[in-house]
Scaffold this motif. Sequence first.
Motif, short mmCIF file in Angstrom:
data_model
loop_
_atom_site.label_atom_id
_atom_site.label_comp_id
_atom_site.label_asym_id
_atom_site.label_seq_id
_atom_site.Cartn_x
_atom_site.Cartn_y
_atom_site.Cartn_z
N ALA A 202 -31.85 92.85 60.94
CA ALA A 202 -31.56 92.04 59.50
C ALA A 202 -31.31 93.27 58.79
O ALA A 202 -29.73 92.97 58.02
CB ALA A 202 -32.73 92.20 59.14
N VAL A 203 -31.32 94.69 59.05
CA VAL A 203 -31.19 95.61 58.04
C VAL A 203 -29.84 95.58 57.70
O VAL A 203 -29.19 96.06 56.80
CB VAL A 203 -31.77 96.77 57.82
CG1 VAL A 203 -31.20 97.71 57.07
CG2 VAL A 203 -33.10 96.39 57.39
N LEU A 204 -29.27 96.21 59.29
CA LEU A 204 -27.70 96.14 59.70
C LEU A 204 -27.01 95.15 59.73
O LEU A 204 -25.32 95.84 59.02
CB LEU A 204 -27.93 96.37 60.85
CG LEU A 204 -27.99 98.17 62.03
CD1 LEU A 204 -28.08 97.69 63.48
CD2 LEU A 204 -27.70 98.85 61.05
N HIS A 205 -27.39 94.17 59.48
CA HIS A 205 -26.14 92.85 59.03
C HIS A 205 -26.13 92.64 58.05
O HIS A 205 -24.78 92.84 57.71
CB HIS A 205 -27.02 91.52 59.82
CG HIS A 205 -26.39 90.59 59.37
ND1 HIS A 205 -25.52 89.40 59.74
CD2 HIS A 205 -26.33 89.46 58.49
CE1 HIS A 205 -25.19 88.41 59.39
NE2 HIS A 205 -26.08 88.52 58.41
N GLU A 206 -26.94 93.45 56.77
CA GLU A 206 -26.29 93.26 55.40
C GLU A 206 -25.80 94.34 55.49
O GLU A 206 -24.88 94.42 54.28
CB GLU A 206 -28.28 93.24 54.48
CG GLU A 206 -27.87 94.20 53.20
CD GLU A 206 -29.31 93.08 52.37
OE1 GLU A 206 -29.05 93.28 51.37
OE2 GLU A 206 -30.10 92.87 53.08
N GLN A 207 -26.42 95.65 55.84
CA GLN A 207 -25.67 97.11 55.57
C GLN A 207 -24.65 97.09 55.97
O GLN A 207 -23.76 97.80 55.64
CB GLN A 207 -27.02 98.06 55.62
CG GLN A 207 -27.90 98.12 54.95
CD GLN A 207 -27.78 98.22 53.17
OE1 GLN A 207 -26.72 99.49 52.63
NE2 GLN A 207 -28.45 97.06 52.48
N VAL A 238 -30.36 103.67 56.97
CA VAL A 238 -29.23 102.58 57.52
C VAL A 238 -28.04 103.52 56.85
O VAL A 238 -27.46 104.59 56.47
CB VAL A 238 -29.12 101.31 58.04
CG1 VAL A 238 -27.56 101.13 57.84
CG2 VAL A 238 -30.18 101.07 58.81
N SER A 239 -28.21 103.52 55.19
CA SER A 239 -27.54 103.83 54.21
C SER A 239 -27.59 105.23 53.66
O SER A 239 -25.86 105.33 54.08
CB SER A 239 -28.46 103.06 52.87
OG SER A 239 -27.60 103.63 51.44
N ASN A 240 -28.08 105.56 54.12
CA ASN A 240 -28.17 107.60 53.89
C ASN A 240 -27.35 107.73 55.71
O ASN A 240 -25.87 108.88 55.74
CB ASN A 240 -29.21 108.59 54.35
CG ASN A 240 -29.91 108.25 53.10
OD1 ASN A 240 -29.28 109.07 53.11
ND2 ASN A 240 -30.59 107.95 52.58
N ALA A 241 -27.55 107.42 56.62
CA ALA A 241 -26.42 107.69 58.05
C ALA A 241 -25.07 106.70 57.85
O ALA A 241 -23.98 107.64 58.52
CB ALA A 241 -27.04 106.78 59.26
N VAL A 242 -24.58 106.14 57.29
CA VAL A 242 -23.62 105.34 57.08
C VAL A 242 -22.46 106.42 55.07
O VAL A 242 -21.44 107.17 55.90
CB VAL A 242 -23.92 104.04 56.58
CG1 VAL A 242 -22.03 103.87 56.46
CG2 VAL A 242 -24.17 102.78 57.67
N ARG A 243 -23.43 106.42 55.10
CA ARG A 243 -22.84 106.77 53.65
C ARG A 243 -22.55 108.52 53.34
O ARG A 243 -21.92 109.19 53.29
CB ARG A 243 -23.88 107.00 52.52
CG ARG A 243 -22.89 107.64 50.91
CD ARG A 243 -24.26 107.70 49.59
NE ARG A 243 -24.15 106.73 49.68
CZ ARG A 243 -25.77 106.41 49.49
NH1 ARG A 243 -26.74 106.86 49.91
NH2 ARG A 243 -26.19 104.66 48.70
#
Length: 344
Positions: A202-207, A238-243
């Motif tokens: 669910a988080v990956l689908h949003e982020q 997830v946000s830190n890994a992407v950013r």
Amino acid sequence: MATRKPQIIRKTTSPGSTPWLPDDFGPLPDPGAQREAMLEQLLTQSGIALALMSAVSVALGWLMAGRALRPVRTMADKARRISERNLHERLAVGGPDDELKDLGDTIDGLLARLDTAFTTQKRFVANASHELRTPLTLQRAMIEVALANPAANAGSLRAVCERLLATGERQEHLIEALLTLARGQRGLQRREPVDLAALVVAVLHEQAPDDPRVERSLGPARTAGDPRLLESLVTNLVSNAVRHNVPGGWIRVHTGVSDGRPVLRMTNSGPEIPHERVEALFQPFQRFETRTGTPDGHGLGMSIVAAVADAHGAPVTAHPGPEGGLDITVTFGPADTVIAREPD
């Protein structure tokens, strides 16, 4: 002249008569009275000796107790003078390694932990105040500049309003992160069964929807906890890994069970991070640096992860990846045996 021999007078008594004694000998002493007198004298001497020994024992006990309790009084006086303003002071009990020194060292350790906690709290309040005051100052400056411009038109004022909205949105994110951090540090308010794999999906689908950099390895990982807090934990990971990544980098997300415990593992490529700085990244307002050397984000993501994991009794391990970035693993308890920390 012939000497005269003294005459010896012998007086015999008949059987059954009283023995003869000289007239001036006096009466015979009473054996019972003599024994009572000796006992009374012995009792008096024993009482005097007991009283002397008691007095000496009390005096010696007083001296020994005073000497033994002197370190305790010293520790009490020092502890009484220590407050939140001088938590850096210590009892510093000297002497042999006995129970009193062990007690003093234990209290010194407690004071050290309290000093660290107070220092961290003061730093957090100062940083939070700075983070909240900076955008407010910026918004005020933009409004004043716009109002002071006599040539301002609808287009320029609209641009200022859009910038104000963007700044306000960043403030909202910061306040929301602060509230999430506070909820995580307060502990669990509820506990429900949660599947970490479904939560990550669910988080990956949003982020990061359809992000080709994300490699998924999601097996069932059922635990128990607060779904909202766990969602915040996964979202911040997830946000830190992407950013904080590099061009053409990758992100790997894994959920599963290891040694009977559900785990969530997040690894990514990214800038190299010194090993000694990894622990500091979990403190509030500690930011990664972007490729341009400027901080990014509000610096609360990893501290939220640590707070939520601690509330669920889940240890977090993190170390730099071999190709840069971070390798973070959160190990939860099974859904049927997890023990939630009671809220304060």
